[in-house]
Design a protein around this motif. Structure first.
Motif, PDB file in Angstrom:
ATOM      1  N   ALA A 144       0.815  -1.214   0.000  1.00 47.94           N
ATOM      2  CA  ALA A 144       0.000   0.000   0.000  1.00 47.94           C
ATOM      3  C   ALA A 144       0.848   1.263   0.000  1.00 47.94           C
ATOM      4  CB  ALA A 144      -0.917   0.010   1.220  1.00 47.94           C
TER       5      ALA A 144
ATOM      6  N   ASP B  86      -0.161   3.937  -4.973  1.00 49.96           N
ATOM      7  CA  ASP B  86      -0.873   5.137  -4.550  1.00 49.96           C
ATOM      8  C   ASP B  86      -1.452   5.903  -5.734  1.00 49.96           C
ATOM      9  OD1 ASP B  86      -1.581   6.881  -2.263  1.00 49.96           O
ATOM     10  OD2 ASP B  86      -0.355   8.342  -3.335  1.00 49.96           O
TER      11      ASP B  86
ATOM     12  N   HIS C  68      -4.942   0.467   2.367  1.00 49.68           N
ATOM     13  CA  HIS C  68      -4.676   1.793   1.812  1.00 49.68           C
ATOM     14  C   HIS C  68      -5.764   2.759   2.281  1.00 49.68           C
ATOM     15  CE1 HIS C  68      -4.101   5.071  -1.012  1.00 49.68           C
ATOM     16  NE2 HIS C  68      -2.920   4.550  -1.313  1.00 49.68           N
TER      17      HIS C  68
END
Length: 391
Positions: free
Chosen positions: A130, A136, A169
């Motif tokens: 994550a 991202d 995340h």
């Protein structure tokens, strides 16, 4: 025209990116020879990683290329843009903030400019980390697609979103579809900019008259601790780089507050730094009734646009910070479902207030909110201000 005349972009892939003629040349290269533009940026990133050039200069140069590729509609351009900001930016401590900004900016541009069918292949390989910048930027892209109401029901995208949830995340906790309460996110309505005068405030929201009972109740209020809850409530403004640290305070009351006494008389008796000296210049203070969607939109805009000299956060993270702030204002734990939070927000009373004190800049943006819980014994106040003046 001379057949041998050079055109913008000729040999550009062999020149330093900083020597390109500007946006027009970058755009032409992205449209005609995107692979060469990508290779030029990739070389710059590799040189920076090897110490051959300063990373601080490399990041904005690579970012310019990634931005123009993201806005050029093609599957290759989308892939190149994501690769540049997700895998090839220098990742030292000095570049982290700018790297975050670029990933969020590129994701927003991709969602607006590219066709969904050209974005889907970016999600075919599931992530393992994550914290990886490549993960991202894709999480940001999913968040941007949710804000424009697309991408749900595509198996590849749904599988990627599920893996993001498994990895923890932060963006994975947000709804995959835009909620009704978010209807104003990213929408610009002419004439509905920052409220800068009491008359503007009164023209948009119903004013609540001051009362003696409100003043007495405010003097009886006691401070409650803030800590992490205060930091979460302030997050849209701190992330967006507003000029002054927001003020977030929590109060408890010895007895339920009469709803008619929840007004500016009550608020200005609270021990708030932002209201010290109220009435000293330019005339007093005013409060108006507002709604949770107005507050949520203001929180989103604070992070999405960033402060005047601050840091726009992109739609996905601005949405996260807005919801984190709203939950903090309501005092809700993170596991409360979003629609349940909306329902609870409707049971609260919400105020906008304006005060001409020295704490506020009275320049580009001043925000003041107070929220009263359904028991009418707990109050939260959030104040924020921004300016484009130096210092």
């Amino acid at each position: 025209m001379n057949d041998n005349q050079a055109t913008p972009g000729d040999d550009a892939s062999h020149r330093p990116l900083g020597n390109l003629s500007g946006a027009a040349e970058l755009k032409l290269l992205a449209e005609s020879r995107p692979e060469e533009l990508y290779e030029a940026a990739r070389r710059l990133g590799r040189e920076a990683a090897d110490g051959g050039s300063a990373s601080a200069a490399a990041v904005p140069a690579i970012g310019r290329v990634a931005d123009v590729l993201a806005e050029t509609r093609s599957r290759d351009c989308a892939r190149f843009a994501v690769d540049l900001v997700g895998r090839l930016l220098p990742v030292g401590p000095a570049e982290r903030e700018e790297g975050d900004r670029l990933r969020r900016s590129v994701a927003a541009k991709l969602a607006k400019a590219q066709q969904l069918r050209d974005l889907v292949p970016l999600f075919e390989e599931l992530p393992d980390d994550a914290q990886d910048p490549s993960t991202d930027v894709r999480a940001c892209l999913l968040g941007e697609l949710a804000l424009i109401g697309t991408g749900r029901g595509r198996p590849v995208l749904d599988a990627y979103a599920e893996r993001l949830r498994e990895l923890g995340h932060p963006l994975a906790a947000l709804p995959r579809t835009r909620l009704d309460v978010e209807h104003r996110f990213t929408v610009r309505v002419r004439g509905l900019g920052s409220v800068k005068t009491p008359d503007q405030l009164r023209s948009r929201f119903p004013e609540i008259s001051p009362t003696d009972g409100g003043a007495a109740a405010g003097r009886a209020a006691g401070r409650a601790p803030g800590g992490t809850r205060a930091r979460a409530a302030a997050e849209p403004f701190t992330a967006g780089g507003w000029a002054r640290e927001p003020e977030v305070r929590f109060f408890t009351l010895p007895r339920p507050l009469d709803p008619d006494d929840f007004n500016i008389s009550f608020v200005r008796e609270l021990p708030l730094d932002s209201l010290v000296g109220e009435g000293a210049h330019r005339g007093g203070a005013v409060s108006c009734r507002t709604t949770p969607d107005d507050v949520l939109n203001t929180l989103f805009a604070a992070a999405y646009d960033g402060g005047v000299n601050g840091r726009p956060q992109g739609g996905a993270y601005a949405r996260l910070y807005a919801w984190n702030s709203l939950y903090a204002l309501l005092g809700l734990p993170a596991d409360v479902p979003f629609l349940e939070a909306v329902g609870q927000a409707l049971d609260h009373r919400w105020l906008r207030f304006m005060a001409f004190t020295d704490w506020f800049h009275h320049d580009t943006a001043d925000e003041g909110f107070a929220v009263l819980d359904p028991t009418r014994t707990r109050v939260t106040v959030l104040a924020a201000t921004d300016t484009d003046a130096d210092g």
